[in-house]
Design a protein around this motif. Sequence first.
Motif, PDB file in Angstrom:
ATOM      1  N   HIS A 290       0.833  -1.209   0.000  1.00 12.30           N
ATOM      2  CA  HIS A 290       0.000   0.000   0.000  1.00 12.30           C
ATOM      3  C   HIS A 290       0.859   1.248   0.000  1.00 12.30           C
ATOM      4  N   VAL A 291       1.874   1.282   0.859  1.00  4.96           N
ATOM      5  CA  VAL A 291       2.687   2.505   0.979  1.00  4.96           C
ATOM      6  C   VAL A 291       3.766   2.593  -0.097  1.00  4.96           C
TER       7      VAL A 291
ATOM      8  N   ASN B 172      -1.368   5.799  -4.320  1.00  3.24           N
ATOM      9  CA  ASN B 172      -2.083   5.917  -3.047  1.00  3.24           C
ATOM     10  C   ASN B 172      -1.768   7.216  -2.302  1.00  3.24           C
ATOM     11  N   TYR B 173      -0.850   8.000  -2.835  1.00  3.67           N
ATOM     12  CA  TYR B 173      -0.456   9.243  -2.155  1.00  3.67           C
ATOM     13  C   TYR B 173      -1.261  10.432  -2.674  1.00  3.67           C
TER      14      TYR B 173
ATOM     15  N   VAL C 228      -0.927   9.311   2.919  1.00  5.56           N
ATOM     16  CA  VAL C 228      -1.160   7.988   2.343  1.00  5.56           C
ATOM     17  C   VAL C 228      -2.075   7.222   3.301  1.00  5.56           C
TER      18      VAL C 228
ATOM     19  N   TYR D 288      -4.731   4.824   5.167  1.00  4.91           N
ATOM     20  CA  TYR D 288      -5.024   3.395   5.091  1.00  4.91           C
ATOM     21  C   TYR D 288      -6.082   3.065   6.135  1.00  4.91           C
TER      22      TYR D 288
ATOM     23  N   ALA E 206       4.703  10.013   6.046  1.00 12.62           N
ATOM     24  CA  ALA E 206       4.289   9.800   4.658  1.00 12.62           C
ATOM     25  C   ALA E 206       5.395  10.198   3.686  1.00 12.62           C
TER      26      ALA E 206
ATOM     27  N   LEU F 135       7.994   7.451   3.579  1.00 10.66           N
ATOM     28  CA  LEU F 135       7.459   6.298   2.852  1.00 10.66           C
ATOM     29  C   LEU F 135       7.368   6.570   1.350  1.00 10.66           C
ATOM     30  N   ARG F 136       7.006   7.803   0.996  1.00 14.54           N
ATOM     31  CA  ARG F 136       6.932   8.127  -0.433  1.00 14.54           C
ATOM     32  C   ARG F 136       8.316   8.036  -1.074  1.00 14.54           C
TER      33      ARG F 136
END
Length: 198
Positions: A150-151, A156-157, A174, A176, A186, A189-190
């Motif tokens: 997901h990340v 998803n961002y 992001v 969830y 975030a 993670l991006r």
Amino acid sequence: MQSPEDLKKMLRRCIENAATSTSDFDLNPSVVLPEGRILKPAAVLIAVTENGQLILTKRAAHLKHHPGQIAFAGGRRDDTDRDLTHTALREAEEEIGLNPRSATVLGQLPYHDTITNYSITPIVAIVPSDLTFKPEPGEVEEAFTVPLRHVLTLANYRIEGRHWRGQKRYYYTVPYGPYYIWGATARILRAMAEAVVE
């Protein structure tokens, strides 16, 4: 589902390809930082289980800084820490009860510069899938997992914004399920998502 070995290879690619540091100011180039700004060293643990789940925490609501926010386990480097990997593992043990000996450290991502004057080094590690979390109630309301897929999916961002100190500040999110992942978490993670090479 990926095998643990394939998962390790993918995470190592993220580490190798994440070439530049990130910042809370990446989407806000007009912010003027004070001269002589000193960044305090800190580290977070990007702990991924062998079955591909990312471990995150929800900070306790009573905390002075970032109450209720979604974050990695981690914190400021202590003078007694051997290095920033030690910082991340120590903090994860304190915050969620993760045994440092259960973590296989794969490496680190470039640092992230925060609006609160921290230089955060993300430490990436693989941990067993059958962990039982023990959140430290003084700091952590909840420990939970999010599928790594997901990340690591850029679609998803989102970019969102809010007014802060008289101006609009933009940041990545992001989400969830019930968890609103945003800000430094975030952004870090991006950076991983941007570094994934299929």
